[in-house]
Write a protein that holds these residues in place. Structure first.
Motif, PDB file in Angstrom:
ATOM      1  N   THR A  13       0.861  -1.175   0.000  1.00 51.32           N
ATOM      2  CA  THR A  13       0.000   0.000   0.000  1.00 51.32           C
ATOM      3  C   THR A  13       0.899   1.226   0.000  1.00 51.32           C
ATOM      4  N   SER A  15      -0.415   4.451  -0.777  1.00 56.20           N
ATOM      5  CA  SER A  15      -1.235   5.570  -0.290  1.00 56.20           C
ATOM      6  C   SER A  15      -2.604   4.985   0.023  1.00 56.20           C
ATOM      7  N   PRO A  16      -3.455   5.759   0.684  1.00 51.41           N
ATOM      8  CA  PRO A  16      -4.782   5.216   0.994  1.00 51.41           C
ATOM      9  C   PRO A  16      -5.547   4.754  -0.254  1.00 51.41           C
ATOM     10  N   SER A  17      -5.237   5.323  -1.403  1.00 47.24           N
ATOM     11  CA  SER A  17      -5.964   4.956  -2.627  1.00 47.24           C
ATOM     12  C   SER A  17      -5.141   4.078  -3.572  1.00 47.24           C
ATOM     13  N   THR A  19      -3.054   0.603  -3.759  1.00 49.06           N
ATOM     14  CA  THR A  19      -2.573  -0.683  -3.277  1.00 49.06           C
ATOM     15  C   THR A  19      -2.216  -1.503  -4.510  1.00 49.06           C
ATOM     16  N   TYR A  71      -0.119   6.205 -10.997  1.00 48.71           N
ATOM     17  CA  TYR A  71       0.402   6.674  -9.715  1.00 48.71           C
ATOM     18  C   TYR A  71       1.793   7.283  -9.893  1.00 48.71           C
ATOM     19  N   ASP A  76       3.025  12.648  -7.082  1.00 47.35           N
ATOM     20  CA  ASP A  76       2.521  12.922  -5.737  1.00 47.35           C
ATOM     21  C   ASP A  76       3.724  13.102  -4.811  1.00 47.35           C
ATOM     22  N   SER A  78       4.081  12.546  -1.817  1.00 46.95           N
ATOM     23  CA  SER A  78       4.217  11.472  -0.832  1.00 46.95           C
ATOM     24  C   SER A  78       4.712  10.160  -1.469  1.00 46.95           C
ATOM     25  N   ALA A  82       6.684   6.963   0.351  1.00 46.48           N
ATOM     26  CA  ALA A  82       5.928   5.701   0.341  1.00 46.48           C
ATOM     27  C   ALA A  82       6.772   4.580  -0.262  1.00 46.48           C
TER      28      ALA A  82
END
Length: 191
Positions: A13, A15-17, A19, A71, A76, A78, A82
């Motif tokens: 995972t 980020s929260p969106s 995986t 992605y 992003d 982050s 990550a």
């Protein structure tokens, strides 16, 4: 010997969106071993935080190529933290590319094979012994090919008989000694 099927996929995972499921297919393993001249270099690069190596591992093994590409393209802020946070999981995933499972506890004897020889033999087992299509063989993991080969050997022993309760007939009998040795060594954890 009963060898359980390995769950050799990795879910990370980022980020929260986001995986991602990583699958250590024969194609991905072959390409990564070739690109990095073996898995030691890949392991070292990822452990040092090399973003190219991390990205290569994810790109070549990711089941959702479009999701990963989207992605990675979004830039992003982050994303880099990550990816760095996922390094330990990625490092632990590298042995699955070689077909090593947690059940591989006993050391194997014999001459070591290069990764190129190992992957070539796995491909030959998939397309030859097992009769899989090239695409199915490239998509399979090393552990799946090894398990399927063991099942095939057991099936042949069941069809053609066993010498006693513990010894099965050698399906490579009649082959040249060097070829028998190499085929019988497949899946024995050599790398």
């Amino acid at each position: 010997m009963v060898m359980p099927l390995a769950n050799d996929e990795l879910v990370i995972t980022l980020s929260p969106s986001v995986t991602l499921t990583l699958r250590p297919s024969l194609r991905a393993a072959f390409r990564l071993a070739h690109s990095y001249s073996g898995f030691e270099s890949l392991f070292q690069a990822i452990s040092e935080g090399n973003l190219t190596a991390i990205s290569d591992l994810i790109t070549m093994t990711c089941a959702d190529q479009l999701g990963w590409a989207e992605y990675a393209r979004n830039e992003d802020p982050s994303m880099i933290p990550a990816l760095m946070a996922a390094r330990e999981q990625l490092l632990a995933f590298i042995p699955a590319l070689c077909g090593v499972t947690n059940s591989d506890s006993e050391p194997q004897s014999g001459e070591p094979l290069s990764f190129e020889e190992y992957f070539t033999q796995l491909y030959q087992i998939g397309t030859g012994w097992l009769g899989w299509t090239p695409e199915a063989t490239w998509a399979a993991t090393a552990a799946e090919i090894i398990n399927a080969k063991e099942g095939r050997v057991e099936m042949l022993a069941a069809i053609f008989g066993k010498r006693d309760d513990t010894e099965t007939i050698d399906a490579t009998k009649g082959m040249p000694a060097d070829l028998r040795k190499e085929i019988n060594a497949i899946g024995k954890g050599r790398s």
